[in-house]
Design a protein around this motif. Structure first.
Motif, mmCIF file in Angstrom:
data_model
loop_
_atom_site.group_PDB
_atom_site.id
_atom_site.type_symbol
_atom_site.label_atom_id
_atom_site.label_comp_id
_atom_site.label_asym_id
_atom_site.label_seq_id
_atom_site.Cartn_x
_atom_site.Cartn_y
_atom_site.Cartn_z
ATOM 1 N N VAL A 41 5.996 12.736 7.672
ATOM 2 C CA VAL A 41 5.990 13.423 6.383
ATOM 3 C C VAL A 41 5.610 12.473 5.236
ATOM 4 N N LEU A 42 5.928 11.188 5.357
ATOM 5 C CA LEU A 42 5.511 10.218 4.336
ATOM 6 C C LEU A 42 3.995 10.028 4.359
ATOM 7 N N LYS A 43 3.406 10.070 5.553
ATOM 8 C CA LYS A 43 1.941 10.000 5.646
ATOM 9 C C LYS A 43 1.305 11.240 5.023
ATOM 10 N N LEU A 44 1.894 12.415 5.293
ATOM 11 C CA LEU A 44 1.364 13.646 4.699
ATOM 12 C C LEU A 44 1.375 13.581 3.178
ATOM 13 N N SER A 45 2.441 13.006 2.624
ATOM 14 C CA SER A 45 2.567 12.927 1.171
ATOM 15 C C SER A 45 1.909 11.682 0.589
ATOM 16 N N GLN A 46 1.265 10.885 1.436
ATOM 17 C CA GLN A 46 0.533 9.678 1.039
ATOM 18 C C GLN A 46 1.423 8.663 0.335
ATOM 19 N N LEU A 47 2.639 8.511 0.823
ATOM 20 C CA LEU A 47 3.560 7.522 0.266
ATOM 21 C C LEU A 47 3.540 6.204 1.037
ATOM 22 N N LEU A 48 2.965 6.196 2.233
ATOM 23 C CA LEU A 48 2.846 4.960 3.004
ATOM 24 C C LEU A 48 1.522 4.300 2.678
ATOM 25 N N ASN A 49 1.546 2.994 2.418
ATOM 26 C CA ASN A 49 0.325 2.266 2.146
ATOM 27 C C ASN A 49 -0.496 2.157 3.429
ATOM 28 N N PRO A 50 -1.762 2.542 3.401
ATOM 29 C CA PRO A 50 -2.579 2.516 4.616
ATOM 30 C C PRO A 50 -2.935 1.105 5.067
ATOM 31 N N LYS A 51 -2.794 0.102 4.186
ATOM 32 C CA LYS A 51 -3.176 -1.275 4.512
ATOM 33 C C LYS A 51 -2.330 -1.852 5.636
ATOM 34 N N GLN A 52 -1.046 -1.518 5.633
ATOM 35 C CA GLN A 52 -0.126 -2.114 6.584
ATOM 36 C C GLN A 52 0.134 -1.163 7.729
ATOM 37 N N GLY A 53 0.359 -1.745 8.908
ATOM 38 C CA GLY A 53 0.592 -0.937 10.103
ATOM 39 C C GLY A 53 1.867 -0.129 10.007
ATOM 40 N N ASN A 54 1.835 1.090 10.490
ATOM 41 C CA ASN A 54 3.007 1.955 10.508
ATOM 42 C C ASN A 54 3.508 2.038 11.932
ATOM 43 N N GLN A 55 4.435 1.178 12.260
ATOM 44 C CA GLN A 55 4.922 1.103 13.627
ATOM 45 C C GLN A 55 6.286 1.727 13.741
ATOM 46 N N VAL A 56 6.520 2.325 14.886
ATOM 47 C CA VAL A 56 7.850 2.834 15.203
ATOM 48 C C VAL A 56 8.453 1.862 16.196
ATOM 49 N N ASP A 57 9.592 1.315 15.867
ATOM 50 C CA ASP A 57 10.237 0.342 16.763
ATOM 51 C C ASP A 57 11.027 1.021 17.843
#
Length: 121
Positions: free
Chosen positions: A105-121
């Motif tokens: 949902v943060l990606k949908l709302s464009q709140l995550l910076n695309p420069k850095q990897g979005n990893q799930v631990d």
């Protein structure tokens, strides 16, 4: 999460609701309001009684959300106030599923910076 990173006052919540934009998935709704020049993001978390009938259940969901946001903090945009509202299905999620759904949902709302990897631990 530190207090300066939280939207606490009713007036601030209403401002984000009224002037902000929203995006949602099955488990969470995100309302966001851009505030240019703000030093860091601020977040408000809302888990209603329809989600969990007991305070224990609602507080656990809030802890999962806070922990997920804390882990995602370096990737979040800094110039926004946003609200995370849990939906009924959120009570069935464990910590990993909560984080995965928040990332979505943060990606949908464009709140995550695309420069850095979005990893799930």
């Amino acid at each position: 999460m530190r207090k300066r990173y939280r939207v606490k006052k009713e007036r601030e919540f209403q401002q984000v609701f009224e002037a902000g934009h929203s995006k949602a998935n099955r488990n969470f709704v995100i309302y966001q309001l851009t505030k240019p020049g703000q030093a860091h993001f601020r977040v408000g978390i809302s888990v209603g009684k329809k989600v969990g009938h007991t305070a224990v259940c609602r507080n656990q969901i809030k802890r999962y959300i806070r922990q997920s946001l804390q882990e995602l903090e370096p990737q979040l945009r800094q110039d926004v106030d946003f609200l995370v509202i849990a939906r009924k299905n959120a009570k069935n999620l464990d910590m990993k599923e909560t984080k995965t759904n928040l990332i979505h949902v943060l990606k949908l709302s464009q709140l995550l910076n695309p420069k850095q990897g979005n990893q799930v631990d």
